[in-house]
Motif scaffolding. Structure first.
Motif, short mmCIF file in Angstrom:
data_model
loop_
_atom_site.label_atom_id
_atom_site.label_comp_id
_atom_site.label_asym_id
_atom_site.label_seq_id
_atom_site.Cartn_x
_atom_site.Cartn_y
_atom_site.Cartn_z
N LEU A 82 0.82 -1.21 0.00
CA LEU A 82 0.00 0.00 0.00
C LEU A 82 0.85 1.26 0.00
N VAL A 83 1.93 1.26 0.76
CA VAL A 83 2.80 2.44 0.80
C VAL A 83 3.26 2.83 -0.60
N LEU A 84 3.59 1.82 -1.41
CA LEU A 84 4.05 2.12 -2.77
C LEU A 84 2.92 2.64 -3.65
N LEU A 85 1.70 2.55 -3.18
CA LEU A 85 0.56 3.14 -3.88
C LEU A 85 0.17 4.48 -3.27
N GLY A 86 0.96 4.94 -2.29
CA GLY A 86 0.66 6.22 -1.65
C GLY A 86 -0.36 6.14 -0.54
N VAL A 87 -0.54 4.95 0.03
CA VAL A 87 -1.51 4.73 1.10
C VAL A 87 -0.78 4.17 2.31
N ALA A 88 -1.13 4.66 3.51
CA ALA A 88 -0.47 4.16 4.72
C ALA A 88 -1.38 4.29 5.92
#
Length: 120
Positions: free
Chosen positions: A101-107
């Motif tokens: 998710l972090v690599l999709l801009g979500v955290a």
């Protein structure tokens, strides 16, 4: 309370380097995936890099130029940025959450960022 404080940004010429740091607290550092976002004015947040159990992951746009690392004893994650380009200009913040998710801009958590400006 999870706290993430990024530092190390600044103004640099194209081709230059910067090293960002993120001091983390409020959670067991080595139990979580941790990475970096960036967001430029008028653009969506972008996942830059993430690390999980010693494995590192990068966005295609920074692969080969940026390196993520951590010091578990200091609860700190770093982002070494080399060969910087004007398009790397953004506010960079560190983030905690699954790398997928972090690599999709979500955290789950992210902190106040540090500004990186690359001049041409």
């Amino acid at each position: 309370e999870v706290q993430l404080q990024a530092s190390g940004g600044g103004l640099v010429q194209a081709g230059g380097s910067l090293r960002l740091s993120c001091a983390a607290s409020g959670f067991t550092f080595e139990d979580y995936d941790i990475g970096w976002f960036r967001q430029a004015p008028g653009k969506e947040r972008e996942g830059v890099s993430c690390m999980k159990n010693g494995m590192t992951y990068y966005a295609d746009s920074v692969e080969g130029r940026f390196t993520i690392s951590s010091d578990n004893a200091k609860n700190t994650v770093y982002l070494q940025m080399n060969s910087l380009k004007p398009e790397d200009t953004a506010n960079y913040s560190c983030a905690v959450g699954p790398c997928s998710l972090v690599l999709l801009g979500v955290a789950e958590y992210w902190g106040r960022g540090t500004q990186v400006t690359v001049s041409s």
